[in-house]
Scaffold this active site. Structure first.
Site, PDB file in Angstrom:
ATOM      1  N   HIS A  10       2.471   7.078   3.286  1.00  0.00           N
ATOM      2  CA  HIS A  10       3.763   6.714   2.686  1.00  0.00           C
ATOM      3  C   HIS A  10       4.853   7.702   3.136  1.00  0.00           C
ATOM      4  O   HIS A  10       5.973   7.299   3.433  1.00  0.00           O
ATOM      5  CB  HIS A  10       3.683   6.779   1.157  1.00  0.00           C
ATOM      6  CG  HIS A  10       2.763   5.791   0.537  1.00  0.00           C
ATOM      7  ND1 HIS A  10       1.612   6.148  -0.110  1.00  0.00           N
ATOM      8  CD2 HIS A  10       2.829   4.437   0.441  1.00  0.00           C
ATOM      9  CE1 HIS A  10       1.002   5.069  -0.584  1.00  0.00           C
ATOM     10  NE2 HIS A  10       1.704   4.019  -0.255  1.00  0.00           N
ATOM     11  N   LYS A  68      -1.256  -0.404   8.403  1.00  0.00           N
ATOM     12  CA  LYS A  68      -2.581  -0.576   7.776  1.00  0.00           C
ATOM     13  C   LYS A  68      -2.668  -1.945   7.100  1.00  0.00           C
ATOM     14  O   LYS A  68      -3.683  -2.602   7.134  1.00  0.00           O
ATOM     15  CB  LYS A  68      -2.872   0.521   6.758  1.00  0.00           C
ATOM     16  CG  LYS A  68      -4.320   0.415   6.274  1.00  0.00           C
ATOM     17  CD  LYS A  68      -4.705   1.536   5.383  1.00  0.00           C
ATOM     18  CE  LYS A  68      -4.465   1.254   3.947  1.00  0.00           C
ATOM     19  NZ  LYS A  68      -5.214   0.106   3.401  1.00  0.00           N
ATOM     20  N   GLN A 112      -0.036  -8.102   5.639  1.00  0.00           N
ATOM     21  CA  GLN A 112       1.114  -8.026   4.730  1.00  0.00           C
ATOM     22  C   GLN A 112       2.424  -7.964   5.532  1.00  0.00           C
ATOM     23  O   GLN A 112       3.410  -8.611   5.190  1.00  0.00           O
ATOM     24  CB  GLN A 112       0.979  -6.794   3.832  1.00  0.00           C
ATOM     25  CG  GLN A 112       2.238  -6.484   3.026  1.00  0.00           C
ATOM     26  CD  GLN A 112       2.010  -5.439   1.953  1.00  0.00           C
ATOM     27  OE1 GLN A 112       1.516  -5.757   0.892  1.00  0.00           O
ATOM     28  NE2 GLN A 112       2.389  -4.199   2.216  1.00  0.00           N
TER      29      GLN A 112
HETATM   30  O1  PAF Z   1       1.935  -2.316   0.202  1.00  0.00           O
HETATM   31  C1  PAF Z   1       2.208  -2.128  -0.993  1.00  0.00           C
HETATM   32  O2  PAF Z   1       2.146  -1.021  -1.517  1.00  0.00           O
HETATM   33  C2  PAF Z   1       2.648  -3.321  -1.840  1.00  0.00           C
HETATM   34  O3  PAF Z   1       1.975  -4.471  -1.475  1.00  0.00           O
HETATM   35  C3  PAF Z   1       4.172  -3.541  -1.830  1.00  0.00           C
HETATM   36  C4  PAF Z   1       4.672  -3.917  -0.452  1.00  0.00           C
HETATM   37  C5  PAF Z   1       4.890  -2.288  -2.299  1.00  0.00           C
HETATM   38  C6  PAF Z   1       4.537  -4.686  -2.780  1.00  0.00           C
HETATM   39  O4  PAF Z   1       4.127  -4.420  -4.081  1.00  0.00           O
END
Ligand code: PAF
Length: 275
Positions: A35, A147, A151
């Site tokens: 992150h 990762k 998504q």
């Molecule tokens: O990847 C994540 O942490 C979550 O899926 C996100 C994109 C913050 C949506 O809740």
């Protein structure tokens, strides 16, 4: 770093800053170096960096997984301060979800494959919350980790559907020394499982070499066997086309090896680009 709980306060503050380039990193907290690398990338590219922490209930199809999701907010704030994040958005459910309605948008089938097949409704929850967060922050750039490759594909499709004029950045996977991809769920691994899980990256990196001699289908079968032999239950290990995420039949187009495995206490996903 300023902390906002209400989207109206966050929006007012952002517009008062008069900045053109606003970077946004949405997260569910339990922050790690993966992150933080997104925050750093945003700081390199943008004038203002906003992070959000919101454990989004609508993307969990297993209530036990939602209940167990780590929420170390104190250390998350500390990490964001150290990284130089400008603002943290910490919304309450009711401020984000005025109704429980989920976003209805055609995700072109990207949401039905792989993770979507195993976790029905997961991606609808993801795009719902991501759209709400984008509407709250109104970023010019957004930063997501590779990762969660699927998504990234699903969110990009949602952004195209709504014609969002936002730059999407998919940033490299950050790994532990033994190759395990950083994940908020890694803290649930026992020492023994942690050792087993390090075989995921070994398999992914060997696959980049094996690719020279095997077809995509055969390489997927080889990866499935390797991961299984290392002691993991393999949910899928497949070479897919990076555009439609359908199983690749040739090496002609860009492909990615997607993997999901189960260990007794946690489920892990990972991937590697093959071309
Ligand atoms: O990847 C994540 O942490 C979550 O899926 C996100 C994109 C913050 C949506 O809740």
């Amino acid at each position: 770093m300023l902390i906002f709980k209400k989207q109206s306060d966050l929006r007012n503050w952002i517009s008062r800053q008069g900045k053109v380039c606003i970077g946004f990193v949405p997260t569910m907290g339990a922050l790690h170096r993966g992150h933080i690398s997104l925050i750093e990338q945003s700081k390199r590219e943008c004038e203002l960096t906003v992070c959000s922490i919101f454990v989004n209930p609508t993307q969990f199809n297993d209530p036990a997984d939602l209940a167990k999701y780590p929420r170390p907010i104190g250390s998350d704030i500390e990490l964001l301060l150290q990284a130089g994040c400008d603002a943290l958005f910490l919304p309450e459910y009711d401020d984000l979800y005025k109704t429980d309605e989920l976003l209805q948008t055609d995700l072109g089938g990207l949401d039905a494959l792989w993770e979507g097949a195993i976790r029905p409704g997961h991606f609808q929850g993801v795009v719902t919350v991501v759209k709400k967060l984008f509407d709250a922050v109104r970023p010019t750039h957004v930063f997501f980790g590779q990762k969660d490759f699927q998504q990234c594909s699903v969110i990009r499709k949602m952004m195209r559907n709504f014609d969002m004029k936002i730059s999407f950045r998919m940033c490299d996977i950050v790994r532990e020394d033994d190759g395990l991809a950083m994940s908020s769920r890694n803290i649930r691994l026992s020492a023994e499982e942690r050792k087993t899980a390090s075989n995921i990256y070994k398999t992914l990196s060997t696959a980049t070499i094996k690719k020279e001699t095997l077809s995509p289908e055969m390489l997927g079968q080889w990866a499935t066997k390797e991961l299984g032999n290392a002691g993991m239950v393999v949910e899928y290990a497949a070479i897919v086309d990076t555009t439609d995420l359908k199983p690749a039949t040739t090496w002609e187009w860009p492909t990615v090896l997607l993997v999901a495995v189960k260990l007794p206490s946690v489920r892990l996903i990972d991937n590697i680009l093959l071309s």
